[in-house]
Design an enzyme around this catalytic site. Sequence first.
Site, mmCIF file in Angstrom:
data_model
loop_
_atom_site.group_PDB
_atom_site.id
_atom_site.type_symbol
_atom_site.label_atom_id
_atom_site.label_comp_id
_atom_site.label_asym_id
_atom_site.label_seq_id
_atom_site.Cartn_x
_atom_site.Cartn_y
_atom_site.Cartn_z
ATOM 1 N N SER A 143 1.212 -0.738 0.047
ATOM 2 C CA SER A 143 0.133 -0.047 0.483
ATOM 3 C C SER A 143 1.024 1.250 0.054
ATOM 4 C CB SER A 143 -0.528 -0.333 1.156
ATOM 5 O OG SER A 143 -1.796 1.271 1.800
ATOM 6 N N TYR A 172 -2.432 0.300 10.300
ATOM 7 C CA TYR A 172 -2.474 0.013 9.117
ATOM 8 C C TYR A 172 -0.666 0.561 8.975
ATOM 9 C CZ TYR A 172 -3.751 -0.838 3.950
ATOM 10 O OH TYR A 172 -3.876 -0.532 3.119
ATOM 11 N N LYS A 198 1.651 -2.382 6.781
ATOM 12 C CA LYS A 198 1.823 -2.525 5.836
ATOM 13 C C LYS A 198 3.862 -1.964 5.613
ATOM 14 C CE LYS A 198 -1.410 -3.223 3.363
ATOM 15 N NZ LYS A 198 -1.414 -4.649 3.306
#
Length: 229
Positions: free
Chosen positions: A131, A144, A148
Amino acid sequence: MATHVITGAGSGIGAAVTRRLHERGDEVVLHARDAGRAKELAAAFPGAKTLVGDLADPDKLSWAFSHQTLPDRVDSLLHIAGVVDLGPVGDLTPKTWRHQLNVNLVAPAELTRLFLPQLRVAQGHVLFVNSGSGLNAHAGWSAYAASKHGLKALADSLRQEEHANGVRVTSVYPGRTASPMQAKVHRQEGKEYDPSRWIDPESVATTVVMALDLPKDAEVNDLTVRPGR
């Protein structure tokens, strides 16, 4: 005919990639979190094989797979599944942190460990759909983005470790992509969701398949994909 093990095949980028590979006649082994989801995936992609295990509980993946038939050959392992829950650091609970870290980072590491013997034999490919948050972290995205960023570190280390074995490792960093996950993000942000503003999953699928199909004398290490409008 190549064999691909794929997580996240049920929607968004994962479904687009699976459809491309399935339609051209490759064998796809689709990961599902439970038997009901496996049945849905098998119906959506006739002839596909399924593998059941909960990414949210990576400690049990090895046990779950020991009761199923794993593919003898794996040409690529595609980590596309992911979860996101936004919130400021001051509000995020350990449960929220653990869930995102387990699904987005620990489970991909464990799946890679379990399939490395087959990948080495095939001189295969491990591809992580990461991402933009794996490169930059913003307010509200800490858990998050941490998962990642960790996924990038996993890929970078794996690439160096497995280069001598002929295993290629690619990280793809899509920007915001029109998908159910993006719709959820917009709800959490309190914003109206307009999928036409964001990348079509098919465009990301094109980059993934390109990386897989590159001749063996080269590999794509990192590929960033951004909205074009």
